[in-house]
Scaffold this active site. Structure first.
Site, PDB file in Angstrom:
ATOM      1  N   PRO A 134       0.806  -1.230   0.000  1.00 21.82           N
ATOM      2  CA  PRO A 134       0.000   0.000   0.000  1.00 21.82           C
ATOM      3  C   PRO A 134       0.833   1.272   0.000  1.00 21.82           C
ATOM      4  O   PRO A 134       0.295   2.364  -0.169  1.00 21.82           O
ATOM      5  CB  PRO A 134      -0.807  -0.125   1.297  1.00 21.82           C
ATOM      6  CG  PRO A 134       0.074  -0.925   2.207  1.00 21.82           C
ATOM      7  CD  PRO A 134       0.803  -1.904   1.319  1.00 21.82           C
ATOM      8  N   THR A 165       1.170  -6.041   2.592  1.00 18.18           N
ATOM      9  CA  THR A 165       2.428  -5.932   3.336  1.00 18.18           C
ATOM     10  C   THR A 165       2.349  -4.730   4.278  1.00 18.18           C
ATOM     11  O   THR A 165       1.742  -3.704   3.963  1.00 18.18           O
ATOM     12  CB  THR A 165       3.627  -5.773   2.387  1.00 18.18           C
ATOM     13  OG1 THR A 165       3.443  -4.632   1.553  1.00 18.18           O
ATOM     14  CG2 THR A 165       3.769  -7.013   1.507  1.00 18.18           C
ATOM     15  N   GLY A 191       5.712  -1.789  -7.129  1.00 15.54           N
ATOM     16  CA  GLY A 191       6.772  -1.605  -8.101  1.00 15.54           C
ATOM     17  C   GLY A 191       7.708  -2.801  -8.018  1.00 15.54           C
ATOM     18  O   GLY A 191       7.355  -3.853  -7.472  1.00 15.54           O
ATOM     19  N   ASP A 192       8.931  -2.635  -8.531  1.00  9.31           N
ATOM     20  CA  ASP A 192       9.874  -3.756  -8.564  1.00  9.31           C
ATOM     21  C   ASP A 192      10.444  -4.097  -7.189  1.00  9.31           C
ATOM     22  O   ASP A 192      11.119  -5.120  -7.043  1.00  9.31           O
ATOM     23  CB  ASP A 192      11.013  -3.429  -9.532  1.00  9.31           C
ATOM     24  CG  ASP A 192      10.524  -3.343 -10.974  1.00  9.31           C
ATOM     25  OD1 ASP A 192       9.970  -4.335 -11.465  1.00  9.31           O
ATOM     26  OD2 ASP A 192      10.701  -2.285 -11.601  1.00  9.31           O
ATOM     27  N   GLU A 197      12.047  -8.298  -2.880  1.00 11.88           N
ATOM     28  CA  GLU A 197      11.908  -8.892  -1.549  1.00 11.88           C
ATOM     29  C   GLU A 197      11.481 -10.351  -1.631  1.00 11.88           C
ATOM     30  O   GLU A 197      11.979 -11.204  -0.880  1.00 11.88           O
ATOM     31  CB  GLU A 197      10.895  -8.097  -0.716  1.00 11.88           C
ATOM     32  CG  GLU A 197      11.372  -6.725  -0.295  1.00 11.88           C
ATOM     33  CD  GLU A 197      10.459  -6.094   0.739  1.00 11.88           C
ATOM     34  OE1 GLU A 197       9.563  -6.775   1.257  1.00 11.88           O
ATOM     35  OE2 GLU A 197      10.661  -4.890   1.044  1.00 11.88           O
ATOM     36  N   ARG A 287       8.820  10.619  -5.718  1.00 11.72           N
ATOM     37  CA  ARG A 287       8.133   9.439  -6.248  1.00 11.72           C
ATOM     38  C   ARG A 287       6.732   9.763  -6.771  1.00 11.72           C
ATOM     39  O   ARG A 287       6.177   9.033  -7.579  1.00 11.72           O
ATOM     40  CB  ARG A 287       8.037   8.348  -5.175  1.00 11.72           C
ATOM     41  CG  ARG A 287       9.336   7.570  -5.009  1.00 11.72           C
ATOM     42  CD  ARG A 287       9.190   6.422  -4.039  1.00 11.72           C
ATOM     43  NE  ARG A 287      10.392   5.603  -4.007  1.00 11.72           N
ATOM     44  CZ  ARG A 287      10.605   4.560  -4.799  1.00 11.72           C
ATOM     45  NH1 ARG A 287       9.691   4.213  -5.680  1.00 11.72           N
ATOM     46  NH2 ARG A 287      11.714   3.877  -4.714  1.00 11.72           N
ATOM     47  N   ARG A 293      10.045  10.669 -12.846  1.00 14.80           N
ATOM     48  CA  ARG A 293      11.109  11.128 -11.949  1.00 14.80           C
ATOM     49  C   ARG A 293      12.482  10.668 -12.444  1.00 14.80           C
ATOM     50  O   ARG A 293      13.485  11.350 -12.231  1.00 14.80           O
ATOM     51  CB  ARG A 293      10.872  10.649 -10.517  1.00 14.80           C
ATOM     52  CG  ARG A 293      11.058   9.164 -10.282  1.00 14.80           C
ATOM     53  CD  ARG A 293      10.716   8.820  -8.831  1.00 14.80           C
ATOM     54  NE  ARG A 293      10.802   7.398  -8.550  1.00 14.80           N
ATOM     55  CZ  ARG A 293      11.887   6.799  -8.074  1.00 14.80           C
ATOM     56  NH1 ARG A 293      12.980   7.497  -7.839  1.00 14.80           N
ATOM     57  NH2 ARG A 293      11.890   5.510  -7.835  1.00 14.80           N
ATOM     58  N   GLU A 462      16.809  -0.747  -5.331  1.00 16.09           N
ATOM     59  CA  GLU A 462      16.999  -0.615  -3.888  1.00 16.09           C
ATOM     60  C   GLU A 462      18.434  -0.186  -3.599  1.00 16.09           C
ATOM     61  O   GLU A 462      19.373  -0.617  -4.266  1.00 16.09           O
ATOM     62  CB  GLU A 462      16.700  -1.944  -3.179  1.00 16.09           C
ATOM     63  CG  GLU A 462      15.310  -2.494  -3.446  1.00 16.09           C
ATOM     64  CD  GLU A 462      14.218  -1.600  -2.905  1.00 16.09           C
ATOM     65  OE1 GLU A 462      14.357  -1.115  -1.754  1.00 16.09           O
ATOM     66  OE2 GLU A 462      13.218  -1.373  -3.620  1.00 16.09           O
TER      67      GLU A 462
END
Length: 494
Positions: A134, A165, A191-192, A197, A287, A293, A462
Site C-alpha cells: 500500500p 504488506t 513496483g519492482d 523482496e 516518487r 522522476r 533498492e
C-alpha cells in the site's frame, strides 16, 4: 450479446463450429473465436420516426488468449472474456446463448474444446498468493488491484490468497515461510521492490533453489518503474498484466548474487552505479512523479556533467555487438524443450540449497581471467537482466530471461551534454544499442569498487551501502510468468 428466446437446436457443423441459432455460429480458430451473427437487428429510426429491420452480418473475432472461462449449463452457454475498455486497459465481458436440455451434451463438448484451446498448457484456475504494497509508487496499489485485477482473476476462477504488506521487508518474511506447493504463482501489486523482496525471501530458505524453481513471481504494475511487467508482459496496465498472469507461461529466470562485506542478496533486475543509480535513488523524494522522476533525475545530472570513478573488472563472455545480436537471434529462434522446466525442478529438489558462489566474494582475490576496465571517467555503469527498466526505457534490448548472461553497459562520463541527451532519447527505439559511445558486454560476473566515499549503488532499484560489491549470475535459478516463455516483450537489437 444474447440469443433469441427460442433458438434453434445447437449443433456441431464440424469439430470446431457450433451453431447455437439458425443465424449464429461460433467457430474455434487457431488463435481466435470467430462469431458470425446474421440475426435481424433493429436499426435506428428512419423516415417519419418509424423503425425498420435490416439483416446485418456482424462477424467478430475474440482472441483465444483473452477468453477467461466457458460454462455450458443446462440452459445457457456463457463465454467470459477480456475486451479492450480503453486504449490501454481491458475489462471483463460475457456472451450468453440459450441452450436446450436436449442439446446440452453437444454444447458441453464444444465448450470444453474452446476452453482447452484458450489455455493450452497453462493451468486453469491458478492458485495465486497476492501481495499488495500500500506504500509503493503513488500509494494506489490497493485501489488498482480491486478495480482492474480482481475482476479478471475472479472471471478466470483463480483461487486467491490476498495479503497486504505492512512494512519494508515484510514480503521477505512472507516468502521465506510460504508453502510453495500451495500456489501456482506469487503476484506482487507494487513496483519492482516487492519482487526483489520475494526473491530474497525465497532465497533465505533452506530449500531456496527448489522454492525459486517451483514458484513463479509476477508483477502487477503499481509502482514507479515496473520493469518486470514491461519486460515480461509488455504493458503498464494492471488489467492487461492480470490477464497475462492468468495466461502467462512459466519461464526460468537468471538471478544474480550480490556479495558485499559478508552479505549475499539476490537480484533479478539490475545493478547500477553512476548516473542511472543517481537518477533512480537520488529522486526518491519525488516518487509522486511516477516514472517521469527518472527522466527528471537524468536530465538534472547530465547538466552537471559528472563522473563517478571506480575500479571495475568483468568476467566477459561476449563483447562484440554483432556477436551479441547473433547470440540473441540464435537463442530466440531455437525450439523450446517442453521437458526443460520439469527437469529443472527435479534437479532443484535433489539439490535444494542456494548455489554456491562460483567466483567467491568481493573480499576474495580477483580471478585472473577477468577483464579490467578503466573506470576513472565512469559516467554510467549499468548491468541488466531484463530488457525494459521502466516505460519507454529499453536499455537492454539484447537481454534474455535465461541465457546465463547479464548485459553490462559502460559509458564515459566526459562525453558532451548534447551527446548524452541524444543517447537517452534513443533508448526507447533501441538505437541506443548501436551508439559508439556505449560499450556493451555479455558477462557472468563483475566487481566494482567506488573511489568516492559517498554516492548511490542501486540493486533492483533498492539502495545498498556505497562500497565495493561483486555480482555473479546463476542461470535459470528463479522463475517468472511471461507471455512468450523464452524472451522479453521487445523486438531485440536491431
Amino acid at each position: 450479446m444474447s440469443s433469441d428466446s427460442s433458438p434453434e437446436q445447437p449443433q456441431l457443423e464440424h469439430d470446431s463450429t457450433l451453431r447455437v441459432d439458425k443465424s449464429v455460429s461460433l467457430t474455434i480458430g487457431s488463435d481466435s473465436l470467430l462469431i458470425v451473427d446474421d440475426r435481424p437487428r433493429k436499426s435506428a429510426r428512419g423516415c417519419c420516426g418509424l423503425r425498420k429491420s435490416e439483416q446485418t452480418k456482424l462477424p467478430r473475432a475474440i482472441s483465444l488468449y483473452n477468453i477467461l472461462d466457458v460454462q455450458a449449463e443446462p440452459s445457457n452457454l456463457t463465454i467470459t472474456y477480456a475486451e479492450s475498455s480503453s486504449k490501454e486497459d481491458v475489462a471483463v465481458k460475457t456472451l450468453h446463448y440459450s441452450v436446450s436440455d436436449k442439446e446440452s451434451p453437444t454444447v458441453e463438448g464444444w465448450a470444453n474444446k474452446l476452453i482447452s484451446a484458450s489455455y493450452g498448457d497453462v493451468p486453469r484456475t491458478r492458485r495465486l498468493k497476492i501481495l499488495i504494497n500500500p506504500f509503493g509508487g503513488q500509494g494506489k496499489a490497493q485501489a488498482l488491484y480491486q478495480k482492474q485485477a480482481a475482476p479478471i482473476f475472479a472471471a478466470a476462477g483463480c483461487k486467491l490468497d490476498v495479503q497486504t504488506t505492512e512494512h519494508q521487508g515484510h514480503a521477505i518474511e512472507i516468502a521465506e515461510k510460504l508453502d510453495v506447493n500451495a500456489y501456482d504463482a506469487i503476484v506482487c501489486c507494487s513496483g519492482d521492490g516487492l519482487p526483489y523482496e520475494v526473491f530474497n525471501g525465497l532465497g533465505k530458505r533452506s530449500n531456496a533453489r527448489e522454492a525459486l524453481a517451483k514458484l513463479p513471481v509476477a508483477l502487477l504494475p503499481c509502482g514507479s518503474g515496473n520493469a518486470m511487467t514491461w519486460s515480461c508482459f509488455g504493458t503498464g496496465s494492471v488489467s492487461v498484466a492480470a490477464l497475462a498472469v492468468v495466461k502467462g507461461l512459466r519461464t526460468p529466470l537468471d538471478l544474480m548474487s550480490i556479495s558485499q562485506k559478508g552479505t549475499r542478496t539476490l537480484s533479478f533486475l539490475s545493478s547500477s552505479f553512476g548516473i542511472v543509480a543517481e537518477s533512480d535513488l537520488g529522486t526518491d523524494n519525488i516518487r509522486w512523479m511516477g516514472a517521469q522522476r527518472f527522466t527528471y533525475g537524468y536530465l538534472a545530472r547530465v547538466m552537471s556533467n559528472r563522473v563517478w570513478p571506480c575500479d571495475l573488472a568483468i568476467k566477459v563472455d561476449i563483447d562484440d555487438k554483432e556477436a551479441i545480436k547473433q547470440h540473441y537471434a540464435e537463442y530466440t529462434n531455437r525450439e523450446p524443450d517442453p521437458m526443460a522446466d520439469l527437469h529443472r525442478i527435479e534437479a532443484a529438489e535433489k539439490s535444494p540449497a542456494l548455489p554456491e558462489l562460483k567466483y567467491g566474494t568481493v573480499s576474495d582475490e580477483l580471478p585472473q581471467d577477468w577483464q579490467v576496465v578503466p573506470g576513472e571517467k565512469m559516467g554510467n555503469f549499468y548491468a541488466g537482466n531484463m530488457a525494459i527498466v521502466t516505460k519507454d526505457a529499453n536499455f537492454f534490448p539484447a537481454s534474455l530471461p535465461n541465457d546465463g548472461f547479464m548485459d553490462i553497459i559502460t559509458v564515459d562520463g566526459t562525453i558532451s551534454r548534447l551527446t548524452s541527451l541524444g543517447m537517452i532519447s534513443e533508448v526507447a527505439t533501441g538505437a541506443f544499442f548501436h551508439r559508439p559511445e556505449v560499450s556493451l558486454r555479455k558477462a557472468t560476473a563483475f566487481r566494482l569498487v567506488p573511489h568516492q566515499k559517498e554516492g548511490y549503488i542501486s540493486i533492483d532499484g533498492e539502495s545498498i551501502p556505497f562500497e565495493a560489491f561483486q555480482v555473479e549470475i546463476h542461470p535459470g535459478l528463479g522463475t517468472v510468468l511471461s507471455k512468450s516463455g523464452n524472451r522479453y516483450e521487445v523486438d531485440g537489437p536491431m
